[in-house]
Design a protein around this motif. Sequence first.
Motif, PDB file in Angstrom:
ATOM      1  N   LEU A   1       0.634  -1.567   0.466  1.00 13.25           N
ATOM      2  CA  LEU A   1       0.379   0.035   0.190  1.00 13.25           C
ATOM      3  C   LEU A   1       0.871   1.259   0.932  1.00 13.25           C
ATOM      4  O   LEU A   1       0.756   1.990  -0.821  1.00 13.25           O
ATOM      5  CB  LEU A   1      -0.813   0.100   0.966  1.00 13.25           C
ATOM      6  CG  LEU A   1      -2.265   0.780   1.550  1.00 13.25           C
ATOM      7  CD1 LEU A   1      -2.871   0.931   0.263  1.00 13.25           C
ATOM      8  CD2 LEU A   1      -2.307   1.017   2.413  1.00 13.25           C
ATOM      9  N   LYS A   2       1.952   1.533   1.097  1.00 14.61           N
ATOM     10  CA  LYS A   2       2.732   2.808   1.214  1.00 14.61           C
ATOM     11  C   LYS A   2       3.859   2.057   1.780  1.00 14.61           C
ATOM     12  O   LYS A   2       3.823   1.032   2.846  1.00 14.61           O
ATOM     13  CB  LYS A   2       2.342   3.746   1.611  1.00 14.61           C
ATOM     14  CG  LYS A   2       1.501   3.494   2.854  1.00 14.61           C
ATOM     15  CD  LYS A   2       1.020   4.678   3.195  1.00 14.61           C
ATOM     16  CE  LYS A   2       0.158   4.435   4.885  1.00 14.61           C
ATOM     17  NZ  LYS A   2      -0.744   5.758   5.240  1.00 14.61           N
ATOM     18  N   VAL A   3       4.820   3.012   2.015  1.00 10.29           N
ATOM     19  CA  VAL A   3       5.916   2.972   2.136  1.00 10.29           C
ATOM     20  C   VAL A   3       5.959   3.701   3.479  1.00 10.29           C
ATOM     21  O   VAL A   3       5.272   4.703   3.405  1.00 10.29           O
ATOM     22  CB  VAL A   3       7.255   3.599   1.279  1.00 10.29           C
ATOM     23  CG1 VAL A   3       8.925   3.039   2.492  1.00 10.29           C
ATOM     24  CG2 VAL A   3       7.472   2.840   0.570  1.00 10.29           C
ATOM     25  N   LEU A   4       6.177   3.567   5.071  1.00 11.62           N
ATOM     26  CA  LEU A   4       6.123   4.103   6.305  1.00 11.62           C
ATOM     27  C   LEU A   4       7.767   4.760   6.902  1.00 11.62           C
ATOM     28  O   LEU A   4       8.916   4.336   5.908  1.00 11.62           O
ATOM     29  CB  LEU A   4       5.279   3.100   7.530  1.00 11.62           C
ATOM     30  CG  LEU A   4       4.333   1.978   7.108  1.00 11.62           C
ATOM     31  CD1 LEU A   4       4.379   1.705   8.130  1.00 11.62           C
ATOM     32  CD2 LEU A   4       3.489   3.524   6.936  1.00 11.62           C
ATOM     33  N   PRO A   5       7.194   6.267   7.317  1.00  9.34           N
ATOM     34  CA  PRO A   5       8.682   6.911   7.909  1.00  9.34           C
ATOM     35  C   PRO A   5       9.268   5.741   8.413  1.00  9.34           C
ATOM     36  O   PRO A   5       9.010   5.232  10.039  1.00  9.34           O
ATOM     37  CB  PRO A   5       8.899   7.545   8.269  1.00  9.34           C
ATOM     38  CG  PRO A   5       6.868   7.667   8.804  1.00  9.34           C
ATOM     39  CD  PRO A   5       6.312   6.756   7.449  1.00  9.34           C
ATOM     40  N   ASN A   6      10.707   5.365   8.398  1.00  2.97           N
ATOM     41  CA  ASN A   6      11.731   4.515   9.553  1.00  2.97           C
ATOM     42  C   ASN A   6      12.075   5.373  10.619  1.00  2.97           C
ATOM     43  O   ASN A   6      13.263   5.338  10.936  1.00  2.97           O
ATOM     44  CB  ASN A   6      12.341   4.033   8.211  1.00  2.97           C
ATOM     45  CG  ASN A   6      12.875   2.748   9.676  1.00  2.97           C
ATOM     46  OD1 ASN A   6      12.734   2.096  10.346  1.00  2.97           O
ATOM     47  ND2 ASN A   6      14.187   1.969   8.208  1.00  2.97           N
ATOM     48  N   ASP A   7      11.270   6.056  11.377  1.00  2.00           N
ATOM     49  CA  ASP A   7      11.447   6.206  13.300  1.00  2.00           C
ATOM     50  C   ASP A   7      10.935   5.843  14.013  1.00  2.00           C
ATOM     51  O   ASP A   7      10.801   5.997  14.918  1.00  2.00           O
ATOM     52  CB  ASP A   7      10.209   7.846  12.080  1.00  2.00           C
ATOM     53  CG  ASP A   7       8.772   7.252  12.661  1.00  2.00           C
ATOM     54  OD1 ASP A   7       8.269   8.415  12.702  1.00  2.00           O
ATOM     55  OD2 ASP A   7       8.769   6.350  12.705  1.00  2.00           O
ATOM     56  N   SER A   8      12.208   4.800  13.520  1.00  2.00           N
ATOM     57  CA  SER A   8      11.767   3.803  14.625  1.00  2.00           C
ATOM     58  C   SER A   8      12.337   4.164  15.929  1.00  2.00           C
ATOM     59  O   SER A   8      13.799   4.554  15.407  1.00  2.00           O
ATOM     60  CB  SER A   8      12.503   2.073  14.473  1.00  2.00           C
ATOM     61  OG  SER A   8      12.443   1.278  15.661  1.00  2.00           O
ATOM     62  N   THR A   9      12.118   3.676  17.113  1.00  2.00           N
ATOM     63  CA  THR A   9      12.964   4.272  18.487  1.00  2.00           C
ATOM     64  C   THR A   9      13.414   2.905  18.750  1.00  2.00           C
ATOM     65  O   THR A   9      13.536   3.150  20.022  1.00  2.00           O
ATOM     66  CB  THR A   9      11.588   4.780  19.120  1.00  2.00           C
ATOM     67  OG1 THR A   9      10.577   3.441  19.969  1.00  2.00           O
ATOM     68  CG2 THR A   9      10.728   5.701  19.305  1.00  2.00           C
ATOM     69  N   ARG A  10      13.711   2.268  18.461  1.00  2.00           N
ATOM     70  CA  ARG A  10      15.280   1.476  18.827  1.00  2.00           C
ATOM     71  C   ARG A  10      15.987   2.183  19.959  1.00  2.00           C
ATOM     72  O   ARG A  10      16.563   2.966  19.334  1.00  2.00           O
ATOM     73  CB  ARG A  10      15.407   0.512  18.182  1.00  2.00           C
ATOM     74  CG  ARG A  10      14.617   0.570  16.631  1.00  2.00           C
ATOM     75  CD  ARG A  10      15.955  -0.777  15.548  1.00  2.00           C
ATOM     76  NE  ARG A  10      14.993  -0.856  14.547  1.00  2.00           N
ATOM     77  CZ  ARG A  10      15.205  -1.442  12.833  1.00  2.00           C
ATOM     78  NH1 ARG A  10      16.444  -1.321  13.163  1.00  2.00           N
ATOM     79  NH2 ARG A  10      14.177  -2.367  12.125  1.00  2.00           N
ATOM     80  N   ILE A  11      16.397   0.981  20.466  1.00  2.00           N
ATOM     81  CA  ILE A  11      17.344   1.424  22.018  1.00  2.00           C
ATOM     82  C   ILE A  11      18.287   1.775  21.136  1.00  2.00           C
ATOM     83  O   ILE A  11      19.541   1.039  20.443  1.00  2.00           O
ATOM     84  CB  ILE A  11      16.670   0.290  22.882  1.00  2.00           C
ATOM     85  CG1 ILE A  11      15.649   0.476  23.589  1.00  2.00           C
ATOM     86  CG2 ILE A  11      18.367   0.644  23.973  1.00  2.00           C
ATOM     87  CD1 ILE A  11      15.636  -1.020  24.731  1.00  2.00           C
ATOM     88  N   ALA A  12      19.393   2.520  22.201  1.00  2.00           N
ATOM     89  CA  ALA A  12      20.575   3.584  22.013  1.00  2.00           C
ATOM     90  C   ALA A  12      20.484   3.587  19.638  1.00  2.00           C
ATOM     91  O   ALA A  12      19.643   3.994  19.315  1.00  2.00           O
ATOM     92  CB  ALA A  12      21.321   2.135  21.641  1.00  2.00           C
ATOM     93  N   ASP A  13      21.605   2.601  19.574  1.00  2.00           N
ATOM     94  CA  ASP A  13      21.766   3.164  17.237  1.00  2.00           C
ATOM     95  C   ASP A  13      21.576   1.313  17.014  1.00  2.00           C
ATOM     96  O   ASP A  13      22.425   1.519  16.039  1.00  2.00           O
ATOM     97  CB  ASP A  13      23.479   4.172  17.493  1.00  2.00           C
ATOM     98  CG  ASP A  13      23.609   4.128  16.049  1.00  2.00           C
ATOM     99  OD1 ASP A  13      24.556   4.653  15.429  1.00  2.00           O
ATOM    100  OD2 ASP A  13      21.932   4.325  15.409  1.00  2.00           O
ATOM    101  N   GLU A  14      20.272   1.712  17.145  1.00  2.00           N
ATOM    102  CA  GLU A  14      19.455  -0.078  16.954  1.00  2.00           C
ATOM    103  C   GLU A  14      20.097   0.040  15.303  1.00  2.00           C
ATOM    104  O   GLU A  14      20.366  -1.182  14.162  1.00  2.00           O
ATOM    105  CB  GLU A  14      18.923  -0.461  17.027  1.00  2.00           C
ATOM    106  CG  GLU A  14      18.941  -1.246  18.700  1.00  2.00           C
ATOM    107  CD  GLU A  14      19.441  -2.171  19.091  1.00  2.00           C
ATOM    108  OE1 GLU A  14      19.455  -3.427  18.077  1.00  2.00           O
ATOM    109  OE2 GLU A  14      20.559  -2.238  19.379  1.00  2.00           O
ATOM    110  N   SER A  15      19.740   1.207  14.760  1.00  2.00           N
ATOM    111  CA  SER A  15      19.786   1.300  13.097  1.00  2.00           C
ATOM    112  C   SER A  15      21.040   0.571  12.183  1.00  2.00           C
ATOM    113  O   SER A  15      20.983   0.584  11.702  1.00  2.00           O
ATOM    114  CB  SER A  15      18.803   2.533  12.009  1.00  2.00           C
ATOM    115  OG  SER A  15      19.568   3.702  13.298  1.00  2.00           O
TER     116      SER A  15
END
Length: 348
Positions: A89-103
């Motif tokens: 349907l659509k791409v969601l913003p990847n604004d995850s609140t992962r602990i520390a710098d998980e990204s």
Amino acid sequence: MVNILQQYFPAIRTQEEIMEEITESERLWILWQNWNVDQQKEFLNFCTGIKGIKILYDSFFKEIMDPDTAPERLEELLSLILGQKIRILKVLPNDSTRIADESSLVIMDIVIELADHSIANVEVQKLGYKFPGQRAACYSADLLLRQYKRIKGEKGKTFSYRDIKKVYTIIFYDHSPKEFQDFPEDFIHRSSQKTSTGIEIDLLQEFVFIPLDNFRRILHNKGIRNKLDAWLTFLSVDDPEMIVELIRKYPQFRKYYEEIYQLCRNTEKVMNMFSKELQELDKNTVQYMIDEMQDVIDEQKKDLDKKQDVIDEQKRLLDEKESALADKEKEIAELKARLGEKSTSDNV
């Protein structure tokens, strides 16, 4: 000399052509000089077709598999992985609140909403980090909570928990953790929560783990057997002969490679993309080393704790012996005192 991929893709340039463009641009030459010899070689290898390009790099994946411009590609891949018809349907913003710098632990991460409003997180890890289950569970819980907050905010008083849809977490490992190495004949692991009684309770979270290093070993022995094999080959294999086999069996992938090699003609863009990937890989390597060092520290601490337990036990036994010896000495002293008193009484 024309290599095997140049025979199929005329857009591929020679090393001389690429280096001429780099040396003529001061900015590109500075960027080139910042890479080490192995990195320079890797860049030239995929731009000249000596090796295939690494599609799983975030920048390249999004160019070829962009859900906004070519959703049917990712839809087909996800349909094969999840075993059901998927429509994005659509791409969601990847604004995850992962602990520390998980990204920083991943080299590619896309969050999409499907036609039934379920959420899928498609992620690639270059190196298999520790605690894959715990990490995946946290990522999934984060997405589930984001969905809950978003829908509750939109619906207000009309909100119902039936509005919350599934969350799929799909993780590709280029080099997988030990847990997956213990199952070398398996390259796709699907997980969902079930009750011991069989009662149907939809707990919403499903996981798919794909160790691509296991897949490549199986591919080497068995070849491309089906469409899912074809997709995983496209994503993770850079051997030119295997790429040729892929496009012969499944011609649709030839178009995707043509797009890649057209992209490679834009040297500045590709060099910037490659530099970005190298930076992410550096972060990955640092975090991987931290995890590995922490494992060593934890093992050493266990050994020290065991040794301390032995020392404490030996000290306890020594204290008991010293206490018993002191009791004996006290008994002897008391006995000597009584004997002394008796002797004095007899003399009187």
